[in-house]
Structure formats: C-alpha cells, structure tokens
Motif scaffolding. Structure first.
Motif, PDB file in Angstrom:
ATOM      1  N   GLN A 142       0.849  -1.184   0.000  1.00  0.00           N
ATOM      2  CA  GLN A 142       0.000   0.000   0.000  1.00  0.00           C
ATOM      3  C   GLN A 142       0.883   1.232   0.000  1.00  0.00           C
ATOM      4  O   GLN A 142       1.672   1.439   0.937  1.00  0.00           O
ATOM      5  N   PRO A 158       1.292   5.474  -0.138  1.00  0.00           N
ATOM      6  CA  PRO A 158       0.545   6.596   0.456  1.00  0.00           C
ATOM      7  C   PRO A 158      -0.543   7.101  -0.491  1.00  0.00           C
ATOM      8  O   PRO A 158      -0.298   7.357  -1.673  1.00  0.00           O
ATOM      9  N   GLY A 159      -1.753   7.206   0.042  1.00  0.00           N
ATOM     10  CA  GLY A 159      -2.862   7.724  -0.741  1.00  0.00           C
ATOM     11  C   GLY A 159      -3.445   6.761  -1.748  1.00  0.00           C
ATOM     12  O   GLY A 159      -4.320   7.144  -2.533  1.00  0.00           O
ATOM     13  N   LYS A 160      -2.967   5.523  -1.732  1.00  0.00           N
ATOM     14  CA  LYS A 160      -3.473   4.542  -2.691  1.00  0.00           C
ATOM     15  C   LYS A 160      -4.076   3.346  -1.969  1.00  0.00           C
ATOM     16  O   LYS A 160      -3.818   3.115  -0.789  1.00  0.00           O
ATOM     17  N   GLU A 161      -4.860   2.570  -2.708  1.00  0.00           N
ATOM     18  CA  GLU A 161      -5.449   1.370  -2.139  1.00  0.00           C
ATOM     19  C   GLU A 161      -4.414   0.243  -2.085  1.00  0.00           C
ATOM     20  O   GLU A 161      -3.449   0.225  -2.862  1.00  0.00           O
ATOM     21  N   GLU A 180       7.882   3.846  -8.233  1.00  0.00           N
ATOM     22  CA  GLU A 180       6.473   3.481  -8.023  1.00  0.00           C
ATOM     23  C   GLU A 180       6.307   2.203  -7.207  1.00  0.00           C
ATOM     24  O   GLU A 180       5.181   1.827  -6.867  1.00  0.00           O
TER      25      GLU A 180
END
Length: 126
Positions: free
Chosen positions: A39, A41-44, A89
């Motif tokens: 996970q 930051p800010g993502k599922e 990423e």
C-alpha cells in the motif's frame, strides 16, 4: 497468537534490489497460501505476489512480473520476495499475509487472507 513478521525493507536507489522475508510466529507455513501486498501513500492496497501451499504455484501483479520473484523455504519456515529493478512506483509498505488450506493455486485477493503482518517499508528513491 498467530503472527507474521516481515523484514528486509529499506531505502534503495532506482534499479536496485531488496529481498523481503516473511516469517510466522506460532505456526508453520507448510499448509498456507502466502501473499505479499503493498500500500502506497494515498493509494489502495494491491496484491503483489502469492505462492500456493501445494506445488508452489505463483502469481504476480502485471506491474512486477519479470522483476519480482516469490519463493518459500519450508525448512526455514520463511517466504521470500526478491525484488529487482526497483522503481520509484514500488515505494510502499509491504505486507505479508497467509490463509490456511491445501491450495494448488493462489489469488492476489486480500479478503482471502486470514493473517497479516504489520508491514515493512520499501522506499525507492535517488
């Protein structure tokens, strides 16, 4: 209490490698499907890779195919995630998870899992 403990995370430059380890506390991994999830930051949360309890069948997210390799060493009671050619990423908290059963295949579905570790952070940055 059954727990999973991840280790091996850290800071690495783009193109570098890390090997994550997942070791259980209180049980052996022999009859468990094991998955790695992450996970950012800010993502599922997303599934990264998994390995089945029977036959060691593996599955990978498209984003990591050809770069990550999952393996299990039942003698060491550990599952590894070898991560090569790391990209920015790939930065995320990486979690190990397990589900008990005799499975020939595995799925990258978090809701299948019964036990989770607390995660290890991976940062890919120059």
């Amino acid at each position: 209490q059954l727990q999973l403990v991840e280790s091996g995370g850290g800071l690495v430059q783009p193109g570098g490698s890390l090997r994550l380890s997942c070791t259980p506390s209180g049980f052996t991994l022999d009859y468990y499907n094991i998955g790695w999830f992450r996970q950012a930051p800010g993502k599922e949360r997303e599934g990264v890779s998994c390995i089945s309890s029977l036959g060691g069948s593996t599955n990978y997210a498209d984003s990591v195919k050809g770069r990550f390799t999952i393996s299990r060493d039942n003698a060491k009671n550990t599952v590894f995630l070898q991560m090569n050619s790391l990209k920015p990423e790939d930065t995320a908290i990486y979690y190990c998870a397990a589900v008990h059963g005799m499975f020939r295949l595995c799925r990258l579905e978090g809701h299948d899992m019964e036990y989770w570790g607390k995660g290890t952070p991976v940062t890919v940055s120059s």
